[in-house]
Design an enzyme around this catalytic site. Structure first.
Site, short mmCIF file in Angstrom:
data_model
loop_
_atom_site.label_atom_id
_atom_site.label_comp_id
_atom_site.label_asym_id
_atom_site.label_seq_id
_atom_site.Cartn_x
_atom_site.Cartn_y
_atom_site.Cartn_z
N SER A 372 8.86 4.38 -13.03
CA SER A 372 8.18 3.35 -12.23
C SER A 372 9.05 2.78 -11.11
O SER A 372 8.52 2.24 -10.14
CB SER A 372 7.70 2.22 -13.13
N ASP A 662 8.00 -8.26 -10.88
CA ASP A 662 7.28 -8.45 -12.15
C ASP A 662 8.28 -8.33 -13.29
O ASP A 662 9.50 -8.35 -13.06
CB ASP A 662 6.10 -7.48 -12.29
N HIS A 665 10.35 -4.85 -12.71
CA HIS A 665 10.52 -4.17 -11.42
C HIS A 665 10.93 -5.15 -10.33
O HIS A 665 10.45 -6.29 -10.29
CB HIS A 665 9.22 -3.46 -11.04
#
Length: 698
Positions: A372, A662, A665
């Site tokens: 991610s 978040d 991340h």
């Protein structure tokens, strides 16, 4: 009767953007800030015609327009981005929105006034479009707004340093050939051209303090085209009497007259206007060459449009909404065509290649593998992938892209910045169903993906990413031939960030694991990773760059899900990351000693990110432990509403104040800092080479 376009581009040389800022009230501008103001027709219209009372004939707010990049029609006459979008991207600006868009306008970044089918003459499609004079009046109104927001002196500096990009005039010349206009019976060709040039000159001269430049050449030098061979567009071929497929010579002759007149008037303006500089690209010849010799430039079709109907797909029925014809045809691969619709000159990506041949030895290629932290949106194209929610809801993407792209951040990720540093376009998701340009590289990363196939089934594990890469290698060999493909693969850099999800999975399932269990698991991850690296080497890859595992136990999400930690980090999880990093270094050193030509770079992500978490103010942040977006302790959960999109959450007012966007991340600002270290970091942080040095190795 659709818009034919010609291209005159007035640009100010970009001033280098640097971090220090000047603030005026609530507005803060970086030193050297350059705004972009856009005037023109359908080549540059980002959607202004969506907001005026006109006919669908002059709009592109329906499919298949926008299908390649935005995934929805925006009003742009293209399958993706337009030239001004790329200019903004290279200038580190957000996309410049249509001036008439009722939403928020960041006018200190510029504005787009362009209107499809507009001309330099007020009479050209009067009442249905925004002519150049009206576009100028919109600019004057905006100028007053800027002077109200900034002090007059600062507004004057912003306007004088701005880029003024203009593409207009072709519709004026098309009118006599596409309507019942008798204008060329009332004026000679020279008189008519002089009228168009006169109106254009008036707009240029409006504010003589503007340092305007018309620039030519390759895109690296901000080169942009002038008037094209209008009579050779698919629309003109189809309308040519006799319909033999030849160019409409009378229309192209007007284009030549215009170009000659423009080249004569610009030296006069240079003498009259202080600071005015110019150069004109011979795009007439450049585009003619691509029409006459498409295969020489990587195209398969240069006379037929990708989207339209009739002979040469020259009837402008693309999308089936216009009044001419409801049926239309659409090609499978727009990148094989010089023209997207009967009047759209090029797929924008190819348009940016004007003046360039196939990649030479200086061209850079970037292949991205990972999870991610590097996923630009591949997961949104997977069936049933619920891992990490795919980042397809607000507020993901809000800072840079202005809409969710599938990136787990408020803006760009590290690979996006690396691509920009390498003077590449941002790499799209490999799974995005568009025409890819694999000579630039590809991004295979998948949120939730791991080195091991069993980590988060349903995402794209590293073995599957490797299979995608093999398909790219096959495509490059077919397109370039074995010898040229080998050169591309050998000079490419292969950027990795993967392993974190494997350790999260192990930690959550083995809370009482012994040190021996941990070492064994790390060995399995590293072993699988090594196998992938050897396969890439076997396929031609030589330059490997790693972002090592970060301080996994210090993520806001980890603290939110383990309240007993308080302000501390999960020590066992971070210990797994350190074991991984030690073994990764050993493996890469070993591969370098055994594989001829193998070179590598390791970025110490663990300590670089850890120091920003512990000492945020040292790096210009206000908060290093809590996330900007989410709910619960440290806002560590449910940014964007969680996996089902319904959970409550909070969003901070300024993501750039935060290290984390978040729960797992980082923000775009953090990503930029990390990317700069990967690209050009010193040996104590990125070694034995940084990525800039890797690209430089033969």
């Amino acid at each position: 009767m659709m818009s034919l376009r010609f291209h005159i581009h007035f640009l100010v040389l970009f001033t280098t953007l640097i971090i220090p800022k000047h603030c005026h009230g609530h507005l803060c501008l970086p030193e050297g800030h350059v705004a972009l103001f856009i005037f023109g027709d359908s080549l540059f219209d980002a959607g202004n015609n969506n907001y005026i009372n006109t006919t669908v004939n002059y709009q592109a707010n329906f499919e298949p327009y926008g299908e390649s990049f935005f995934k929805y029609p925006t009003g742009r006459f293209s399958n993706g981005r337009l030239i001004p979008d790329f200019i903004a991207e290279f200038a580190k600006l957000q996309f410049i929105t249509p001036y008439l868009h009722p939403g928020y306008h960041q006018f200190i970044d510029g504005a787009n006034f362009a209107s499809a089918a507009a001309g330099a003459l007020v009479e050209t499609r009067q009442g249905l479009v925004i002519d150049l004079q009206t576009q100028l009046s919109h600019f004057k109104k905006l100028e007053r707004q800027l002077r109200n927001k900034l002090e007059d002196a600062e507004a004057k500096i912003l306007l004088s340093k701005a880029v003024y990009l203009i593409s207009i005039g072709s519709n004026d010349y098309a009118i006599p050939f596409t309507t019942n206009s008798s204008v060329l019976q009332s004026y000679s060709q020279k008189e008519y051209v002089d009228m168009v040039i006169g109106n254009l000159t008036f707009v240029i001269k409006y504010e003589s303090i503007f340092r305007i430049n018309i620039i030519q050449g390759s895109i690296e030098n901000l080169d942009l085209p002038n008037l094209v061979p209008l009579g050779c567009l698919p629309l003109a071929r189809a309308a040519n009497p006799g319909n033999t497929g030849t160019c409409m010579l009378e229309l192209s002759a007007l284009a030549k007259l215009h170009n000659k007149a423009l080249s004569e008037v610009l030296p006069k303006l240079e003498r009259q206007l202080n600071g005015f500089k110019y150069a004109i690209a011979d795009f007439y010849t450049s585009l003619s060459e691509r029409i006459d010799n498409p295969s020489k430039y990587g195209f398969k079709e240069s006379k037929i449009a990708c989207c339209g109907s009739g002979q040469y797909r020259g009837i402008n029925s693309c999308g089936g909404k216009r009044s001419v014809v409801k049926e239309y045809e659409l090609c499978k691969n727009a990148s094989e065509y010089v023209f997207f619709d009967p009047v759209s000159l090029l797929n924008p990506i190819n348009c940016y290649s004007i003046g360039k041949s196939k990649p030479n030895g200086q061209h850079k290629t970037l292949f991205v593998f990972g999870d991610s932290l590097f996923d630009p949106g591949n997961n949104q194209y997977l069936n049933g992938s619920g891992v990490e929610g795919g980042a397809i809801t607000w507020p993901y993407g809000e800072t840079y892209f202005k809409h969710p792209t599938g990136r787990l951040s408020d803006g760009r990720l590290v690979p996006d910045f690396i691509a920009q540093f390498a003077k590449l376009l941002i790499l799209p998701p490999y799974l995005q169903p568009i025409a890819h340009h694999f000579t630039d590289g590809a991004n295979f990363a998948s949120a939730g993906g791991g080195v091991l196939a069993q980590t988060h089934p349903g995402t794209i594990s590293l073995p599957t990413q490797l299979s995608y890469f093999k398909a790219v290698v096959k495509s490059l060999r077919q397109k370039l031939g074995d010898v040229e493909a080998k050169k591309v693969l050998m000079r490419a850099v292969y950027l990795f960030s993967i392993g974190g999800n494997d350790y999260f999975s192990f930690y959550s399932q083995n809370l009482n694991a012994t040190q021996s269990n941990r070492r064994q698991y790390v060995g399995m991850v590293i072993g699988n990773l090594t196998s992938v690296l050897k396969e890439i080497y076997g396929l031609g890859g030589r330059k490997i760059a790693f972002q090592n595992a970060g301080p996994l136990g210090c993520l806001p999400a980890m603290k939110a899900s383990n309240p007993q930690l308080g302000i501390l980090c999960a020590k066992e999880l971070s210990a797994l990351a350190r074991l991984h990093n030690r073994d990764l270094t050993n493996v890469l050193e070993n591969l370098e000693s055994k594989l001829q030509g193998f070179k590598y770079s390791i970025f110490d992500y663990y300590n670089a990110l850890g120091d920003r978490v512990s000492n945020p103010s040292k790096y210009g942040f206000k908060n290093g432990k809590a996330a900007c977006c989410g709910s619960g302790a440290y806002r560590g959960m449910n940014c964007g509403g969680g996996r089902n999109g319904t959970e409550p959450f909070e969003v901070c007012s300024n993501p750039s104040d935060y290290v984390w966007f978040d729960g797992g991340h980082t923000t775009e600002r953090t990503n930029l800092q990390l990317a700069e270290l990967i690209w050009s970091g010193a040996p104590n942080i990125t070694a034995p080479y940084n990525v800039k040095q890797l690209f430089g190795h033969a």
